[in-house]
Design an enzyme around this catalytic site. Structure first.
Site, PDB file in Angstrom:
ATOM      1  N   GLU A  90      21.867  -0.474   4.716  1.00  0.00           N
ATOM      2  CA  GLU A  90      21.834  -0.958   6.262  1.00  0.00           C
ATOM      3  C   GLU A  90      21.298   0.067   7.073  1.00  0.00           C
ATOM      4  OE1 GLU A  90      20.968  -3.389   8.091  1.00  0.00           O
ATOM      5  OE2 GLU A  90      22.512  -4.837   7.511  1.00  0.00           O
ATOM      6  N   ASN A 141      23.056  -9.354  13.572  1.00  0.00           N
ATOM      7  CA  ASN A 141      21.681  -8.904  12.955  1.00  0.00           C
ATOM      8  C   ASN A 141      20.557  -8.988  13.829  1.00  0.00           C
ATOM      9  OD1 ASN A 141      22.238  -7.706  10.416  1.00  0.00           O
ATOM     10  ND2 ASN A 141      23.037  -9.790   9.709  1.00  0.00           N
ATOM     11  N   ASP A 162      18.412 -11.392   8.203  1.00  0.00           N
ATOM     12  CA  ASP A 162      19.380 -10.086   8.221  1.00  0.00           C
ATOM     13  C   ASP A 162      18.702  -8.968   9.290  1.00  0.00           C
ATOM     14  OD1 ASP A 162      20.803  -7.631   7.464  1.00  0.00           O
ATOM     15  OD2 ASP A 162      21.748  -9.135   6.099  1.00  0.00           O
TER      16      ASP A 162
END
Length: 308
Positions: A18, A148, A201
């Site tokens: 991430e 997100n 995302d």
């Protein structure tokens, strides 16, 4: 689907990759393995990676200058010195709430940062999005399940964010000088807009204002014009794509992180690319990541070094 060369970087897989960012000056990419509690440093010149252990989960890393970084961790925002990895707490962030941790975030062109939180088990509406300038934390939006897609238009006048829990992306007018909202959010994209389905995302915006989103369980990155029109989609050989960033001297390539968390042994065997980090040679019109502006007053405040 757009045709482009996609290749896997020679780096161990991340349980939950991430928050990638790119240091253009040093041709180095940085990203986090949230569950692995590590910061990955990848040098393109030597094609080598170094994993820096962290004392707790972290999800966002941003450049301050050649020597320092800002890192959002599960309990606060930290200053990291690259030379020795030392961490100093700049501000707590839901440190008194054991249910939540940090998730998506990005630096606004003004040098301020937005940081999102979420429940550790994706608890309903447990998350929020915060603005931070080095001294003050301001709450922007609450009741978000999975924060997100935090990113900003090239002129800094529009902000974007998603709640993956309801699978929507919003946009909101901003003061370009501060990155603070000057209007109310409106829905920009909904789940049906994703060509390969999945959930919104992480996202990044290019120089033309195209929002590039990594689709969780969609195995792809899709670009959406400022009017919401789908521009093109690149497939990634991993279902759980998490976040993109632009890389390269001309910022014309894209790095994409992925994850293998939540996959059963059988599912992971069926998705051997899960958790690896990929590069798309897609001829993008990327923008450089903004550096966090750490004011001298921030350093003069009383801070507590953190032991690893």
């Amino acid at each position: 689907m757009a045709k482009a060369t996609t290749h896997k970087l020679p780096v161990d897989s991340s349980e939950l990759g991430e928050g990638p960012s790119y240091d253009r000056k040093n041709d180095t990419a940085w990203w986090l393995d949230i569950y692995g509690k590590s910061l990955v440093e990848y040098k393109f010149a030597t094609t080598t990676a170094h994993l820096h252990a962290l004392p707790r989960m972290a999800s966002v890393v941003a450049r301050i200058d050649d020597e320092r970084q800002l890192i959002a961790m599960e309990d606060g925002v930290y200053l990291r010195v690259k030379a020795d990895g030392s961490l100093t707490l700049l501000a707590p962030l839901e440190a008194d709430n054991p249910v939540t941790r940090s998730n998506d975030g990005r630096v606004h062109p003004s040098g301020r940062i937005w940081i999102g939180t979420m429940g550790r088990k994706a608890e309903l509406e447990a998350g929020a999005i915060y603005w931070f300038d080095g001294l003050t934390v301001k709450t922007l939006f609450r009741n978000i399940t999975v924060t997100n897609s935090i990113c900003f238009s090239p002129d800094g006048a529009t902000g974007y964010f998603a709640d993956s829990g309801v699978n929507k992306v919003w946009r909101v007018a901003l003061d370009p000088k501060t990155g603070l909202p000057s209007g109310e959010p409106e829905v920009f994209l909904e789940g049906d807009d994703l060509p390969l389905r999945g959930n919104f995302d992480g996202s990044v915006i290019d120089a033309d204002g195209i929002l590039w989103n990594a689709a969780w369980r969609g195995g792809s990155v899709s670009g959406f014009a400022p009017d919401g029109t789908l521009v093109r989609t690149f497939e990634i050989p991993a279902a759980q794509t998490t976040c993109p960033c632009f890389i390269g001297k001309d910022l014309d390539r894209m790095l994409v992180t992925t994850a293998w968390c939540d996959l059963s042994d059988e599912a992971r065997a069926a998705d051997p690319g899960a958790g690896f980090t990929y590069v798309i040679d897609g001829g993008f019109a990327g923008m450089a990541d903004s550096s966090f502006l750490l004011e001298p007053a921030s350093l003069n405040a009383t801070r507590q070094p953190v032991s690893e």
